[in-house]
Motif scaffolding. Structure first.
Motif, PDB file in Angstrom:
ATOM      1  N   GLN A   1       2.279  -6.536   1.344  1.00  0.00           N
ATOM      2  CA  GLN A   1       2.035  -6.136   2.734  1.00  0.00           C
ATOM      3  C   GLN A   1       2.289  -4.643   2.956  1.00  0.00           C
ATOM      4  O   GLN A   1       1.837  -4.086   3.955  1.00  0.00           O
ATOM      5  N   ARG A   2       2.997  -4.007   2.027  1.00  0.00           N
ATOM      6  CA  ARG A   2       3.417  -2.624   2.235  1.00  0.00           C
ATOM      7  C   ARG A   2       2.743  -1.622   1.303  1.00  0.00           C
ATOM      8  O   ARG A   2       3.014  -0.432   1.380  1.00  0.00           O
ATOM      9  N   VAL A   3       1.906  -2.107   0.397  1.00  0.00           N
ATOM     10  CA  VAL A   3       1.126  -1.190  -0.443  1.00  0.00           C
ATOM     11  C   VAL A   3      -0.265  -1.050   0.181  1.00  0.00           C
ATOM     12  O   VAL A   3      -0.713  -1.925   0.923  1.00  0.00           O
ATOM     13  N   PRO A   4      -0.952   0.038  -0.113  1.00  0.00           N
ATOM     14  CA  PRO A   4      -2.282   0.237   0.486  1.00  0.00           C
ATOM     15  C   PRO A   4      -3.253  -0.882   0.127  1.00  0.00           C
ATOM     16  O   PRO A   4      -3.195  -1.456  -0.962  1.00  0.00           O
ATOM     17  N   ARG A   5      -4.137  -1.198   1.027  1.00  0.00           N
ATOM     18  CA  ARG A   5      -5.127  -2.263   0.794  1.00  0.00           C
ATOM     19  C   ARG A   5      -6.160  -1.860  -0.247  1.00  0.00           C
ATOM     20  O   ARG A   5      -6.787  -2.715  -0.868  1.00  0.00           O
ATOM     21  N   GLU A   6      -6.364  -0.547  -0.430  1.00  0.00           N
ATOM     22  CA  GLU A   6      -7.400  -0.092  -1.361  1.00  0.00           C
ATOM     23  C   GLU A   6      -6.885   0.079  -2.788  1.00  0.00           C
ATOM     24  O   GLU A   6      -7.555   0.667  -3.625  1.00  0.00           O
ATOM     25  N   ARG A   7      -5.683  -0.402  -3.079  1.00  0.00           N
ATOM     26  CA  ARG A   7      -5.151  -0.278  -4.444  1.00  0.00           C
ATOM     27  C   ARG A   7      -5.884  -1.213  -5.393  1.00  0.00           C
ATOM     28  O   ARG A   7      -6.478  -2.213  -4.979  1.00  0.00           O
ATOM     29  N   GLN A   8      -5.800  -0.921  -6.683  1.00  0.00           N
ATOM     30  CA  GLN A   8      -6.335  -1.827  -7.700  1.00  0.00           C
ATOM     31  C   GLN A   8      -5.308  -2.933  -7.937  1.00  0.00           C
ATOM     32  O   GLN A   8      -4.107  -2.678  -7.985  1.00  0.00           O
TER      33      GLN A   8
END
Length: 548
Positions: free
Chosen positions: A192-199
């Motif tokens: 929930q706290r990392v960017p949504r566009e990460r791999q």
């Protein structure tokens, strides 16, 4: 496929050649091209097939391609950079690898060090049971890879030492194990706290619906790669079961080790207290063995693993499932299950410690009365019956020292893996960081020595206290009659002249609201309770006070 066909950065290729890698394993061959293209991947493969390199190498390639190019580059190089590089990679960005255990964190970190030796890429392993200072320093200086157990990572995040907004790719290694260990909520908290566009990458040895469901829930649509759809365990591991009674297990264990004389062996048990007893049994019978479980501190566990990996006479490791995952030791040629694990996936991971990197291995399981249900579940999961083995009478060792009933807490000094007085690790921020019982051993002397004048319990407990009359200050002679404690109690309702019950009388008889006779001597006389008033007396008293 060869690694040379992947057109990796020269610094990576140099490191790969130093290690001696040439051919890609099936999971590497299928997963790496997708990862290099920046796609999300869910990889399913047995243990020992190179899953760690399958995600570490392509992620390193993507970071290196994001660095500014020096000099002129060809059109083909430009195309590779355009396709693979992380867009707008910044110095504070990093790759987050989540693992269930400390041992697996160290293994992934070792791979990062080996592959990044010529490229300058750095990583750091973060887990509980160790101090915060080095971890804080590493985060402050900056790293490209953070390998962490969920509990300690969340602790550092809450202290504002980790910025999860800087994550460019997140990897769940042994994801099914993390769910089994109760990390599901922690994993969701982090996602929930990392960017949504990460791999987003998930690697596991067993298929877990919850893992994939979580990936879809957080916006990922991973390419599913399953190289083990038709087989649950590695094909180069030969496993057998031995039907023996629980009392016969020590004899069979010793006989199997003497018969096969393994180069390196791991013995698994379900119970951490059994680890020490099995180790002591083997050592007492001249079979050098070491123990690893949650009863050891992290420093001790690391030392034991290093000793086991080294080429020496300490080639047998007794372990709980804390070592079933994450131990990448290529020389292990024998695994013995002292008891069958409760769940089928743990069986696959246990025997997967042998037969790694293309080698062959053997796995023996001793099945007693309490293991029958586990055997049924495992065979249903494997979809075939496990071969039954047996030992001839002449192969069974007849003379040996007995299996210990308990463990006294002391190994031979060479096997302790450190001072036994080391402080055990704390649990990670209230969570179970890899193992819920990882508190480490109790320090010796915490309670201090037992008082000599305490005396044993029972009828002789007061032997060293001196006569009772002297302590009370009484001048009466000690009675020669029967013990007054055993004298017949007075009947209910009969009280002494002062209105108090005799000693030992039931309080619920007549005058049951009165206290026992107060002690005489040094102690103060207790205040007598005020007599209870009736309702009429209370009303009369209240009216008198009102008009007085």
């Amino acid at each position: 496929m060869k690694f040379s066909e992947l057109n990796l950065d020269p610094a990576l290729m140099t490191a790969i050649q130093k290690i001696g890698y040439e051919e890609c394993s099936p999971i590497q061959e299928q997963a790496m091209p997708y990862i290099l293209d920046g796609k999300d991947v869910a990889g399913l493969a047995q243990t020992g097939t190179g899953k760690t390199a399958a995600f570490v190498l392509p992620l390193m390639e993507r970071i290196l391609r994001a660095r500014p190019a020096h000099g002129e580059i060809s059109d083909s190089e430009k195309e590779i950079i355009e396709k693979r590089a992380f867009k707008d990679w910044k110095p504070q960005n990093f790759i987050l690898v989540l693992v269930p255990t400390r041992e697996l964190a160290e293994q992934v970190q070792d791979n990062i060090i080996k592959f990044g030796v010529d490229s300058g890429l750095k990583g750091f392993a973060i887990y509980g049971g160790t101090g915060y200072d080095k971890q804080k320093e590493a985060l402050k200086n900056g790293v490209e890879f953070i390998v962490a157990t969920p509990g300690r990572l969340i602790d550092l995040y809450k202290e504002h030492l980790v910025d999860l907004k800087q994550v460019r790719a997140i990897v769940f290694d042994e994801a099914d194990r993390m769910f089994d260990m109760g990390f599901k909520d922690d994993m969701k908290y982090i996602l929930q706290r990392v960017p949504r566009e990460r791999q987003f990458l998930v690697f596991s040895a067993t298929l877990n619906f919850d893992v994939l469901n979580t990936a879809y829930q957080f916006g990922s649509e991973p390419v599913e790669i399953n190289i083990s759809r038709d087989q649950a365990k590695a094909e180069n591991v030969k496993d057998q079961i031995f039907h023996v009674g629980n009392a016969e297990k020590p004899q069979h264990l010793l006989s199997l080790l003497k018969l096969h004389n393994p180069k390196q062996a791991i013995i698994f048990t379900n119970f951490k207290l059994n680890v020490e007893k099995i180790t002591k049994f083997l050592v007492d019978n001249d079979v050098p063995a070491m123990a690893i479980s949650s009863l050891l501190t992290q420093a001790q566990r690391n030392r034991v693993i290093e000793q086991f990996k080294a080429e020496n006479h300490l080639n047998i490791l007794v372990a709980t499932d804390v070592a079933a995952r994450g131990l990448d030791i290529k020389g292990v040629d024998l695994v013995i299950n002292y008891e069958l694990p409760m769940d089928s996936e743990s069986y696959v991971h246990r025997i997967g410690r042998t037969g790694r990197a293309g080698t062959t291995g053997q796995a023996f399981s001793m099945v007693g009365e309490k293991d029958i249900e586990s055997l049924t579940r495992i065979e249903d999961y494997l979809k075939h019956k496990i071969e039954v083995g047996y030992l001839e009478n002449e192969q069974l060792i007849q003379e040996f020292k007995p299996f210990p009933d308990r463990f006294d807490g002391h190994y031979p000094k060479s096997l302790e893996g450190g001072e036994r007085g080391e402080r055990g690790p704390r649990r990670e921020g209230g969570r179970s960081g890899g193992n819920r019982n990882d508190r480490g051993p109790r320090r010796e002397g915490d309670r201090g020595p037992r008082r000599d004048n305490r005396g044993p319990r029972g009828e002789n407990r007061g032997e060293n206290r001196g006569p009772r009359e002297e302590r009370k200050g009484a001048s009466a002679q000690k009675s020669d009659g029967p013990n007054p404690r055993h004298a017949k109690r007075p009947e209910h309702g009969k009280t002494q002249q002062n209105g108090q019950h005799k000693r030992g009388e039931n309080r619920h008889g007549q005058g049951g609201n009165k206290r026992h006779e107060p002690r005489k001597g040094a102690s103060a006389v207790r205040r007598q309770p005020a007599p209870k008033q009736t309702i009429g007396k209370k009303i009369t008293s209240f009216i008198k006070k009102l008009f007085s």
